[in-house]
Design a protein around this motif. Structure first.
Motif, PDB file in Angstrom:
ATOM      1  N   LYS A 190       0.800  -1.222   0.000  1.00 16.43           N
ATOM      2  CA  LYS A 190       0.000   0.000   0.000  1.00 16.43           C
ATOM      3  C   LYS A 190       0.830   1.269   0.000  1.00 16.43           C
ATOM      4  N   GLY A 191       2.084   1.190   0.424  1.00 14.87           N
ATOM      5  CA  GLY A 191       2.919   2.385   0.463  1.00 14.87           C
ATOM      6  C   GLY A 191       2.481   3.345   1.550  1.00 14.87           C
ATOM      7  N   ILE A 192       2.728   4.631   1.324  1.00 20.11           N
ATOM      8  CA  ILE A 192       2.385   5.647   2.318  1.00 20.11           C
ATOM      9  C   ILE A 192       0.868   5.825   2.363  1.00 20.11           C
ATOM     10  N   GLU A 193       0.300   5.759   3.557  1.00 21.65           N
ATOM     11  CA  GLU A 193      -1.132   5.973   3.745  1.00 21.65           C
ATOM     12  C   GLU A 193      -1.341   7.219   4.598  1.00 21.65           C
ATOM     13  N   ILE A 225       9.719  -1.520   5.962  1.00 19.47           N
ATOM     14  CA  ILE A 225       8.740  -1.849   4.913  1.00 19.47           C
ATOM     15  C   ILE A 225       8.362  -3.312   5.088  1.00 19.47           C
ATOM     16  N   ASN A 226       7.138  -3.534   5.534  1.00 13.00           N
ATOM     17  CA  ASN A 226       6.670  -4.842   5.993  1.00 13.00           C
ATOM     18  C   ASN A 226       5.909  -5.603   4.905  1.00 13.00           C
ATOM     19  N   LYS A 227       5.746  -6.887   5.123  1.00 12.19           N
ATOM     20  CA  LYS A 227       4.924  -7.784   4.282  1.00 12.19           C
ATOM     21  C   LYS A 227       5.506  -7.964   2.882  1.00 12.19           C
ATOM     22  N   ILE A 228       6.836  -8.027   2.770  1.00 11.65           N
ATOM     23  CA  ILE A 228       7.439  -8.227   1.444  1.00 11.65           C
ATOM     24  C   ILE A 228       7.270  -9.663   0.958  1.00 11.65           C
ATOM     25  N   ASP A 229       6.815 -10.561   1.852  1.00 10.27           N
ATOM     26  CA  ASP A 229       6.557 -11.943   1.435  1.00 10.27           C
ATOM     27  C   ASP A 229       5.200 -12.071   0.745  1.00 10.27           C
ATOM     28  N   ARG A 230       4.462 -10.951   0.654  1.00  9.72           N
ATOM     29  CA  ARG A 230       3.177 -10.952  -0.052  1.00  9.72           C
ATOM     30  C   ARG A 230       3.296 -10.114  -1.319  1.00  9.72           C
ATOM     31  N   LEU A 260       4.188  -3.645  -3.977  1.00 14.07           N
ATOM     32  CA  LEU A 260       4.705  -2.696  -4.957  1.00 14.07           C
ATOM     33  C   LEU A 260       6.188  -2.950  -5.188  1.00 14.07           C
ATOM     34  N   ASP A 261       6.691  -2.464  -6.311  1.00 17.98           N
ATOM     35  CA  ASP A 261       8.107  -2.604  -6.614  1.00 17.98           C
ATOM     36  C   ASP A 261       8.933  -1.868  -5.559  1.00 17.98           C
TER      37      ASP A 261
END
Length: 539
Positions: free
Chosen positions: A126-129, A150-155, A158-159
């Protein structure tokens, strides 16, 4: 758990005049970015707990330590800041887990006054919210150093380059990459520890959690690694090379001044790069920093004890109806049993049972030092914003009160519970769950909240902790404004002319109840010497 916490902390602090051995930090994020899961993993890697909970799991696996209120466990969200103290590598970590939802932003903002650094958690998909941006801006105003996780990179996400560009341009922040993902989502194979030149891999198969470390003399070796396909490794290495060419080198001074943020890509759920994040905090986050008071700046090297209350929590132990003030120590060596000067009331009080925290659990704090967070049980004596010293009448700055955006009245389902309701509202108003205003022409209080979810928390806690069931109904007001003026006659004239829409807050300060924008604009025009405050200093 916190076995022998007091003795462990004492052994880790040979010099009471230095706050350099403390790392007091908050974890901030937009809701659902994985903040509470990361908190649990940090506690696990820090040795504070034996098994980490997960807000999305089932049964005992869901029992997070930082989310301990009934409504938090039921909904899987944080609604109140938690404090957790643990020791690792000769350093004392004071971790403050904050609510992510904007309806509880006032609690988060108050918590940020008590920390020396922050970890900003961003969902890789989602990036910056919006809430992330607001919390970052608060950190920027206070020059709080920020580490970006930067969390959840196993899902699916975004690049990585696009994420870095969004953070850098959207927040006007220099970045330096500390770890780098090898693939994302279904292609995720692990992470590169850029600083330590290590490849962090799953235990056995690619769907496992982190459990294997392979050193790499050259990053190009990753392309030939048996657990990483070349089609995944090459784009990842190209992206890392672009980062190293275009992003600035890490500078600890720029980081501690709040201008540069080290970036850690990882997965809290799969334990990737959690330890690397903890190492960033240990190596680079500042120790106890000076704190600004109205009369002067207080430094941690001072001999005399000073501290301020940034949070009050009622009913941490519902069986004993307790009330705990969370105090950030700013200077001096605190010892259990000390007599400290309560600046607001102008008298001394004995602190006989101070505590360290692991969320709801506590251990006696025999000694504490600048940067530490201690709990002081009390029966309404201490409020948010209060200052404790060894005699100097200080008042620390920067603890905000926000004007409510929702105003309501409450009615009891059982009229015989009026006494219990009044006691409960006093407790929860002091804690910051709601604000309470008493109209000058009515005996029925009006409650104010920043967001409607706070009303759900109020209703839930009244029922769970006080056995009081209520109904809420909208009050005929849109918001409220504190009124102040250098001209006391002008202020009293305004109060007299608008008595039907005037109230007093918990401290007895005058509040103008605003029916709509037109009435507020008219009041501002008719009383030019009166200031209508949306945010005010808590004191």
């Amino acid at each position: 758990m916190l076995e022998n916490t007091a003795s462990t902390l004492e052994a880790a602090r040979p010099d009471p005049t230095l706050g350099a051995k403390r790392r007091t930090f908050a974890i901030i994020s937009h809701p659902d970015a994985g903040k509470t899961t990361l908190t649990e993993r940090l506690l696990l890697f820090g040795g504070a707990i034996q098994a980490a909970g997960n807000v999305r799991a089932r049964g005992q696996a869901r029992r997070t330590r930082s989310d301990w209120l009934a409504i938090e466990q039921a909904r899987g969200i944080s609604v109140s800041s938690s404090v957790m103290t643990f020791e690792r590598g000769g350093l004392v970590f004071n971790l403050l887990d904050t609510p992510g939802h904007s309806d509880f932003s006032e609690d988060t903002y108050r918590t940020l006054t008590a920390v020396d650094a922050a970890v900003m958690v961003i969902d890789a998909a989602k990036g910056i919210e919006s809430q992330t941006r607001k919390l970052f801006e608060v950190c920027r105003l206070r020059d709080i150093p920020i580490i970006t996780f930067i969390n959840k990179i196993d899902r699916e996400a975004l690049d990585p380059l696009a994420l870095l560009d969004e953070i850098s341009s959207g927040l006007a922040l220099d970045l330096t990459v500390m770890t780098w993902p090898i693939g994302m989502g279904v292609d995720f194979r692990g992470c590169l520890d850029v600083v330590g030149k290590r490849l962090l891999l799953p235990k056995a198969v690619r769907t496992d959690s982190f459990g294997r470390v392979d050193p790499v003399a050259d990053f190009a070796e990753v392309a030939a690694h048996p657990m990483v396909e070349e089609r995944i490794a090459l784009p990842a290495l190209e992206g890392l090379a672009l980062c190293q060419d275009s992003l600035p080198k890490f500078d600890v001074h720029a980081f501690q001044e709040g201008h540069l943020s080290p970036v850690v890509f990882g997965s809290a759920l799969k334990d990737f790069c959690v330890e690397e994040l903890l190492n960033c905090l240990a190596n680079w986050a500042p120790g106890a920093l000076p704190r600004k008071a109205r009369s002067r700046v207080v430094t941690p090297e001072e001999d005399k004890v000073t501290g301020f209350v940034f949070k009050v929590q009622a009913n941490m132990d519902p069986n004993h109806r307790d009330r705990v003030a969370f105090v950030r120590l700013c200077s001096g060596k605190f010892r259990r049993g000390m007599k400290l000067f309560h600046a607001r009331e102008g008298r001394f009080m004995t602190v006989s049972a101070p505590t360290f925290f692991l969320a709801q659990q506590r251990e006696t704090a025999d000694e504490a030092y600048p940067g530490d967070i201690i709990g002081i049980p009390n029966h309404g004596t201490l409020r948010v914003g209060d200052t404790l010293t060894e005699g100097e009448p200080l008042q620390f700055e920067g603890i905000p009160n926000f004007a409510p955006e929702v105003l309501c009245r409450v009615s009891l389902e059982d009229a015989m519970r009026t006494k219990q309701l009044n006691k409960a509202l006093d407790d929860l108003a002091e804690e910051g769950v709601v604000q309470m205003f008493r109209p000058m022409t009515s005996s029925q209080p009006i409650l104010g909240v920043v967001g409607t979810l706070q009303l759900d928390v109020l209703t839930s806690r009244l029922k769970q902790e006080y056995s009081v069931s209520i109904r809420t109904e909208a009050a005929p007001y849109q918001t409220a404004r504190w009124i102040v003026s250098d001209n006391d006659q002008a202020l009293q004239k305004f109060i007299s002319l608008n008595r039907s829409t005037m109230a007093e807050d918990k401290n007895g300060d005058p509040v103008f109840l605003v029916r709509n924008d037109w009435s507020l604009n008219r009041a501002i025009e008719e009383a030019p010497e009166v200031k209508f405050l949306k945010v005010r200093e808590r004191s």
